[in-house]
Scaffold this motif. Structure first.
Motif, PDB file in Angstrom:
ATOM      1  N   VAL A   1       0.839  -1.206   0.000  1.00 19.70           N
ATOM      2  CA  VAL A   1       0.000   0.000   0.000  1.00 19.70           C
ATOM      3  C   VAL A   1       0.869   1.250   0.000  1.00 19.70           C
ATOM      4  O   VAL A   1       0.595   2.219  -0.731  1.00 19.70           O
ATOM      5  N   ASN A   2       1.940   1.258   0.801  1.00 24.05           N
ATOM      6  CA  ASN A   2       2.824   2.423   0.865  1.00 24.05           C
ATOM      7  C   ASN A   2       3.438   2.741  -0.489  1.00 24.05           C
ATOM      8  O   ASN A   2       3.629   3.913  -0.840  1.00 24.05           O
ATOM      9  N   HIS A   3       3.747   1.712  -1.267  1.00 18.58           N
ATOM     10  CA  HIS A   3       4.384   1.930  -2.565  1.00 18.58           C
ATOM     11  C   HIS A   3       3.371   2.184  -3.679  1.00 18.58           C
ATOM     12  O   HIS A   3       3.738   2.693  -4.741  1.00 18.58           O
ATOM     13  N   ILE A   4       2.112   1.846  -3.454  1.00 16.90           N
ATOM     14  CA  ILE A   4       1.068   2.253  -4.399  1.00 16.90           C
ATOM     15  C   ILE A   4       0.827   3.747  -4.270  1.00 16.90           C
ATOM     16  O   ILE A   4       0.545   4.450  -5.244  1.00 16.90           O
ATOM     17  N   GLY A   5       0.981   4.257  -3.045  1.00 15.36           N
ATOM     18  CA  GLY A   5       0.835   5.687  -2.803  1.00 15.36           C
ATOM     19  C   GLY A   5      -0.586   6.170  -2.994  1.00 15.36           C
ATOM     20  O   GLY A   5      -1.549   5.478  -2.642  1.00 15.36           O
ATOM     21  N   ASN A   6      -0.720   7.354  -3.562  1.00 16.56           N
ATOM     22  CA  ASN A   6      -2.033   7.969  -3.751  1.00 16.56           C
ATOM     23  C   ASN A   6      -2.644   7.649  -5.107  1.00 16.56           C
ATOM     24  O   ASN A   6      -3.628   8.268  -5.503  1.00 16.56           O
ATOM     25  N   ASN A   7      -2.053   6.702  -5.817  1.00 20.05           N
ATOM     26  CA  ASN A   7      -2.553   6.364  -7.152  1.00 20.05           C
ATOM     27  C   ASN A   7      -3.928   5.706  -7.094  1.00 20.05           C
ATOM     28  O   ASN A   7      -4.735   5.851  -8.009  1.00 20.05           O
ATOM     29  N   LEU A   8      -4.188   4.970  -6.021  1.00 21.61           N
ATOM     30  CA  LEU A   8      -5.474   4.310  -5.828  1.00 21.61           C
ATOM     31  C   LEU A   8      -5.929   4.559  -4.392  1.00 21.61           C
ATOM     32  O   LEU A   8      -5.108   4.711  -3.485  1.00 21.61           O
ATOM     33  N   GLU A   9      -7.238   4.595  -4.184  1.00 22.74           N
ATOM     34  CA  GLU A   9      -7.783   4.702  -2.833  1.00 22.74           C
ATOM     35  C   GLU A   9      -7.948   3.274  -2.297  1.00 22.74           C
ATOM     36  O   GLU A   9      -8.798   2.531  -2.758  1.00 22.74           O
ATOM     37  N   ILE A  10      -7.106   2.918  -1.325  1.00 24.58           N
ATOM     38  CA  ILE A  10      -6.978   1.538  -0.900  1.00 24.58           C
ATOM     39  C   ILE A  10      -7.820   1.231   0.338  1.00 24.58           C
ATOM     40  O   ILE A  10      -7.860   2.006   1.290  1.00 24.58           O
ATOM     41  N   PHE A  11      -8.448   0.055   0.322  1.00 18.76           N
ATOM     42  CA  PHE A  11      -9.188  -0.471   1.466  1.00 18.76           C
ATOM     43  C   PHE A  11      -8.654  -1.874   1.766  1.00 18.76           C
ATOM     44  O   PHE A  11      -8.577  -2.718   0.868  1.00 18.76           O
ATOM     45  N   CYS A  12      -8.280  -2.119   3.029  1.00 21.26           N
ATOM     46  CA  CYS A  12      -7.735  -3.423   3.434  1.00 21.26           C
ATOM     47  C   CYS A  12      -8.557  -3.976   4.595  1.00 21.26           C
ATOM     48  O   CYS A  12      -8.145  -3.869   5.762  1.00 21.26           O
ATOM     49  N   PRO A  13      -9.703  -4.561   4.332  1.00 19.80           N
ATOM     50  CA  PRO A  13     -10.523  -5.088   5.426  1.00 19.80           C
ATOM     51  C   PRO A  13      -9.896  -6.321   6.075  1.00 19.80           C
ATOM     52  O   PRO A  13      -9.147  -7.064   5.433  1.00 19.80           O
ATOM     53  N   ASP A  14     -10.219  -6.516   7.342  1.00 17.39           N
ATOM     54  CA  ASP A  14      -9.874  -7.757   8.033  1.00 17.39           C
ATOM     55  C   ASP A  14     -11.003  -8.731   7.748  1.00 17.39           C
ATOM     56  O   ASP A  14     -12.081  -8.642   8.332  1.00 17.39           O
ATOM     57  N   ILE A  15     -10.781  -9.667   6.851  1.00 19.91           N
ATOM     58  CA  ILE A  15     -11.880 -10.529   6.398  1.00 19.91           C
ATOM     59  C   ILE A  15     -12.422 -11.406   7.520  1.00 19.91           C
ATOM     60  O   ILE A  15     -13.593 -11.791   7.497  1.00 19.91           O
TER      61      ILE A  15
END
Length: 208
Positions: free
Chosen positions: A20-34
């Motif tokens: 996520v840190n290296h994707i940066g602001n290019n995408l709005e990231i969501f990482c749910p705890d499934i």
């Protein structure tokens, strides 16, 4: 563009952090705890998938769906059943049906691990074993024809166990491509998170 990252069995959302840190602001990231989608009294794949469906109701626009291993199976099923909601799909080390011998071996390992080993995963030992048992008979091969979005099949170059499934998925899913991630085994998000971030950016946005 919104992007949902679904972690694998034995992982938690923090395993995506470096990617996520290296994707940066290019995408709005969501990482749910499934695993938070599972009720205490009914731990099963079907309830886990129901949790994903409910989670995705918050998004009005189509999104990028990324899943690793168990998360990949959830993503695959969701893309097949909710095609208009998925803008593009990334399946990492994913299976469309579970090789029973591999799952039985994995279950044997889980059984001998002490309870404290499961704390970081966010799911108890008993619950994890129940979830694994519910996965045993899954088979989504017949659903692959319903996946119409651009799809990336990604597998670690050292993940020999899951490469055949990735190749088969690439053959059966239209508008798909296959990439073998260098210097990575099954957990690409932990083995080579920077390269994974670059691959996701190239696939979703056409840039590094």
């Amino acid at each position: 563009m919104k992007c949902i990252l679904l972690h694998g069995l034995g992982q938690n959302p923090s395993d995506w952090n470096e990617t996520v840190n290296h994707i940066g602001n290019n995408l709005e990231i969501f990482c749910p705890d499934i695993f938070q989608w599972l009720p205490k009294t009914d731990v099963s794949y079907s309830r886990l998938y129901q949790g994903l469906e409910e989670y995705c109701q918050q998004f009005d626009e189509p999104f990028v769906l990324v899943g690793l291993s168990l998360g990949g199976m959830l993503a695959l099923q969701y893309a097949a059943e909710h095609s208009p909601k998925v803008y593009s799909l990334v399946l990492i080390g994913a299976q469309f049906s579970i090789p029973k011998n591999i799952l039985k071996f994995q279950n044997m390992i889980f059984r001998i691990l002490p309870n404290r080993a499961f704390v970081k995963m966010g799911i108890g030992k008993k619950e994890l074993l129940a979830l694994c048992n519910s996965i045993m008979e899954l088979d989504f091969y017949g659903d692959l024809k319903h996946i119409h979005c651009n799809t990336l099949l990604l597998c670690g170059k050292m993940d020999k166990v899951n490469q055949p499934a990735s190749i088969k998925l690439n053959e059966q899913i239209k508008n798909s491509q296959l990439i073998l991630a260098p210097n990575a085994g099954h957990e690409v998000n932990k083995d080579n998170p920077i390269e994974l971030a670059n691959i996701i950016k190239r696939f979703c946005l056409g840039k590094e």
